[in-house]
Scaffold this motif. Structure first.
Motif, PDB file in Angstrom:
ATOM      1  N   ALA A 129       4.270  10.537  -6.486  1.00  0.00           N
ATOM      2  CA  ALA A 129       5.226  10.942  -7.518  1.00  0.00           C
ATOM      3  C   ALA A 129       4.486  11.465  -8.748  1.00  0.00           C
ATOM      4  O   ALA A 129       4.904  12.474  -9.343  1.00  0.00           O
ATOM      5  CB  ALA A 129       6.119   9.762  -7.890  1.00  0.00           C
ATOM      6  N   LEU A 130       3.401  10.808  -9.129  1.00  0.00           N
ATOM      7  CA  LEU A 130       2.620  11.291 -10.270  1.00  0.00           C
ATOM      8  C   LEU A 130       1.997  12.655  -9.983  1.00  0.00           C
ATOM      9  O   LEU A 130       1.982  13.537 -10.852  1.00  0.00           O
ATOM     10  CB  LEU A 130       1.523  10.285 -10.622  1.00  0.00           C
ATOM     11  CG  LEU A 130       1.996   8.973 -11.244  1.00  0.00           C
ATOM     12  CD1 LEU A 130       0.835   8.002 -11.379  1.00  0.00           C
ATOM     13  CD2 LEU A 130       2.647   9.228 -12.582  1.00  0.00           C
ATOM     14  N   LEU A 131       1.501  12.840  -8.764  1.00  0.00           N
ATOM     15  CA  LEU A 131       0.921  14.139  -8.410  1.00  0.00           C
ATOM     16  C   LEU A 131       1.981  15.238  -8.401  1.00  0.00           C
ATOM     17  O   LEU A 131       1.715  16.362  -8.851  1.00  0.00           O
ATOM     18  CB  LEU A 131       0.230  14.045  -7.045  1.00  0.00           C
ATOM     19  CG  LEU A 131      -1.069  13.245  -7.014  1.00  0.00           C
ATOM     20  CD1 LEU A 131      -1.566  13.112  -5.593  1.00  0.00           C
ATOM     21  CD2 LEU A 131      -2.125  13.889  -7.895  1.00  0.00           C
ATOM     22  N   GLU A 132       3.171  14.928  -7.900  1.00  0.00           N
ATOM     23  CA  GLU A 132       4.246  15.919  -7.912  1.00  0.00           C
ATOM     24  C   GLU A 132       4.641  16.282  -9.340  1.00  0.00           C
ATOM     25  O   GLU A 132       4.912  17.450  -9.641  1.00  0.00           O
ATOM     26  CB  GLU A 132       5.459  15.393  -7.150  1.00  0.00           C
ATOM     27  CG  GLU A 132       5.277  15.385  -5.653  1.00  0.00           C
ATOM     28  CD  GLU A 132       6.472  14.802  -4.920  1.00  0.00           C
ATOM     29  OE1 GLU A 132       7.500  14.514  -5.561  1.00  0.00           O
ATOM     30  OE2 GLU A 132       6.362  14.636  -3.701  1.00  0.00           O
ATOM     31  N   ALA A 133       4.673  15.295 -10.220  1.00  0.00           N
ATOM     32  CA  ALA A 133       4.993  15.568 -11.620  1.00  0.00           C
ATOM     33  C   ALA A 133       3.914  16.447 -12.252  1.00  0.00           C
ATOM     34  O   ALA A 133       4.225  17.374 -13.009  1.00  0.00           O
ATOM     35  CB  ALA A 133       5.135  14.267 -12.397  1.00  0.00           C
ATOM     36  N   ASP A 134       2.651  16.184 -11.930  1.00  0.00           N
ATOM     37  CA  ASP A 134       1.566  17.025 -12.444  1.00  0.00           C
ATOM     38  C   ASP A 134       1.687  18.455 -11.925  1.00  0.00           C
ATOM     39  O   ASP A 134       1.471  19.415 -12.672  1.00  0.00           O
ATOM     40  CB  ASP A 134       0.206  16.447 -12.046  1.00  0.00           C
ATOM     41  CG  ASP A 134      -0.164  15.212 -12.844  1.00  0.00           C
ATOM     42  OD1 ASP A 134       0.473  14.973 -13.894  1.00  0.00           O
ATOM     43  OD2 ASP A 134      -1.088  14.493 -12.410  1.00  0.00           O
ATOM     44  N   ILE A 135       2.025  18.591 -10.660  1.00  0.00           N
ATOM     45  CA  ILE A 135       2.180  19.932 -10.082  1.00  0.00           C
ATOM     46  C   ILE A 135       3.321  20.675 -10.768  1.00  0.00           C
ATOM     47  O   ILE A 135       3.185  21.863 -11.113  1.00  0.00           O
ATOM     48  CB  ILE A 135       2.412  19.834  -8.557  1.00  0.00           C
ATOM     49  CG1 ILE A 135       1.127  19.397  -7.860  1.00  0.00           C
ATOM     50  CG2 ILE A 135       2.894  21.158  -7.988  1.00  0.00           C
ATOM     51  CD1 ILE A 135       1.304  19.055  -6.397  1.00  0.00           C
ATOM     52  N   ASP A 136       4.440  19.996 -10.970  1.00  0.00           N
ATOM     53  CA  ASP A 136       5.577  20.634 -11.658  1.00  0.00           C
ATOM     54  C   ASP A 136       5.196  21.044 -13.079  1.00  0.00           C
ATOM     55  O   ASP A 136       5.562  22.128 -13.535  1.00  0.00           O
ATOM     56  CB  ASP A 136       6.787  19.698 -11.689  1.00  0.00           C
ATOM     57  CG  ASP A 136       7.410  19.521 -10.310  1.00  0.00           C
ATOM     58  OD1 ASP A 136       7.162  20.378  -9.441  1.00  0.00           O
ATOM     59  OD2 ASP A 136       8.135  18.527 -10.123  1.00  0.00           O
ATOM     60  N   ASP A 137       4.480  20.172 -13.783  1.00  0.00           N
ATOM     61  CA  ASP A 137       4.043  20.511 -15.139  1.00  0.00           C
ATOM     62  C   ASP A 137       3.130  21.731 -15.136  1.00  0.00           C
ATOM     63  O   ASP A 137       3.235  22.594 -16.009  1.00  0.00           O
ATOM     64  CB  ASP A 137       3.319  19.326 -15.785  1.00  0.00           C
ATOM     65  CG  ASP A 137       4.260  18.216 -16.198  1.00  0.00           C
ATOM     66  OD1 ASP A 137       5.482  18.472 -16.250  1.00  0.00           O
ATOM     67  OD2 ASP A 137       3.782  17.099 -16.452  1.00  0.00           O
ATOM     68  N   LEU A 138       2.236  21.782 -14.164  1.00  0.00           N
ATOM     69  CA  LEU A 138       1.324  22.936 -14.092  1.00  0.00           C
ATOM     70  C   LEU A 138       2.090  24.215 -13.772  1.00  0.00           C
ATOM     71  O   LEU A 138       1.805  25.267 -14.341  1.00  0.00           O
ATOM     72  CB  LEU A 138       0.243  22.687 -13.045  1.00  0.00           C
ATOM     73  CG  LEU A 138      -0.826  21.667 -13.436  1.00  0.00           C
ATOM     74  CD1 LEU A 138      -1.738  21.401 -12.261  1.00  0.00           C
ATOM     75  CD2 LEU A 138      -1.626  22.153 -14.635  1.00  0.00           C
ATOM     76  N   GLN A 195       0.837  -1.194   0.000  1.00  0.00           N
ATOM     77  CA  GLN A 195       0.000   0.000   0.000  1.00  0.00           C
ATOM     78  C   GLN A 195       0.880   1.255   0.000  1.00  0.00           C
ATOM     79  O   GLN A 195       0.586   2.220  -0.714  1.00  0.00           O
ATOM     80  CB  GLN A 195      -0.913   0.005   1.223  1.00  0.00           C
ATOM     81  CG  GLN A 195      -1.878   1.163   1.252  1.00  0.00           C
ATOM     82  CD  GLN A 195      -2.795   1.111   2.462  1.00  0.00           C
ATOM     83  OE1 GLN A 195      -2.663   0.254   3.324  1.00  0.00           O
ATOM     84  NE2 GLN A 195      -3.719   2.035   2.535  1.00  0.00           N
ATOM     85  N   ASN A 196       1.956   1.250   0.771  1.00  0.00           N
ATOM     86  CA  ASN A 196       2.876   2.395   0.794  1.00  0.00           C
ATOM     87  C   ASN A 196       3.527   2.615  -0.564  1.00  0.00           C
ATOM     88  O   ASN A 196       3.715   3.755  -0.991  1.00  0.00           O
ATOM     89  CB  ASN A 196       3.939   2.202   1.867  1.00  0.00           C
ATOM     90  CG  ASN A 196       3.389   2.358   3.265  1.00  0.00           C
ATOM     91  OD1 ASN A 196       2.269   2.810   3.463  1.00  0.00           O
ATOM     92  ND2 ASN A 196       4.172   1.937   4.238  1.00  0.00           N
ATOM     93  N   ALA A 197       3.886   1.524  -1.242  1.00  0.00           N
ATOM     94  CA  ALA A 197       4.487   1.654  -2.568  1.00  0.00           C
ATOM     95  C   ALA A 197       3.497   2.261  -3.553  1.00  0.00           C
ATOM     96  O   ALA A 197       3.853   3.129  -4.357  1.00  0.00           O
ATOM     97  CB  ALA A 197       4.960   0.290  -3.066  1.00  0.00           C
ATOM     98  N   ASN A 198       2.233   1.837  -3.475  1.00  0.00           N
ATOM     99  CA  ASN A 198       1.208   2.417  -4.353  1.00  0.00           C
ATOM    100  C   ASN A 198       1.005   3.895  -4.064  1.00  0.00           C
ATOM    101  O   ASN A 198       0.878   4.712  -4.982  1.00  0.00           O
ATOM    102  CB  ASN A 198      -0.116   1.669  -4.195  1.00  0.00           C
ATOM    103  CG  ASN A 198      -0.076   0.284  -4.793  1.00  0.00           C
ATOM    104  OD1 ASN A 198       0.738   0.002  -5.657  1.00  0.00           O
ATOM    105  ND2 ASN A 198      -0.944  -0.590  -4.324  1.00  0.00           N
ATOM    106  N   LEU A 199       0.988   4.247  -2.785  1.00  0.00           N
ATOM    107  CA  LEU A 199       0.811   5.656  -2.425  1.00  0.00           C
ATOM    108  C   LEU A 199       2.026   6.491  -2.831  1.00  0.00           C
ATOM    109  O   LEU A 199       1.874   7.642  -3.263  1.00  0.00           O
ATOM    110  CB  LEU A 199       0.547   5.777  -0.925  1.00  0.00           C
ATOM    111  CG  LEU A 199      -0.802   5.253  -0.453  1.00  0.00           C
ATOM    112  CD1 LEU A 199      -0.886   5.308   1.067  1.00  0.00           C
ATOM    113  CD2 LEU A 199      -1.953   6.011  -1.087  1.00  0.00           C
TER     114      LEU A 199
END
Length: 95
Positions: free
Chosen positions: A54-63, A45-49
């Protein structure tokens, strides 16, 4: 005859009690295996989170980068300025 057998019988009873505690008592092998499986589930579960974060951070950086790029392009190409801001454009001298 009974005198000779009481020590091995006592030792077998003690061994049985210790084995019972090891396999079925508090903090037994059953509890150990349950906790081991729970730790494994929690690590998955921790690995999935972590992957989701990481995907959310990448989206934030892209935005962030995307908004800055859009703002810079609007300023340079369209001459747009923000409210209460003074914009100065310095043009090169004609040769």
């Amino acid at each position: 005859m009974l005198k000779d057998k009481w020590i091995p019988i006592l030792l077998l009873v003690l061994l049985g009690l210790l084995q019972h505690r090891l396999w079925f008592g508090k903090n037994s092998m059953v509890d150990y295996n349950e906790l081991k499986h729970e730790v494994h589930r929690q690590s998955l579960q921790n690995a999935n989170l972590a992957q989701r974060n990481a995907l959310l951070e990448a989206d934030i950086d892209d935005l962030k980068i995307g908004l800055e790029a859009i703002e810079e392009r609007a300023r340079n190409e369209l001459g747009l300025i923000k409210k209460d801001e003074t914009f100065y454009r310095i043009l090169p001298a004609d040769q």
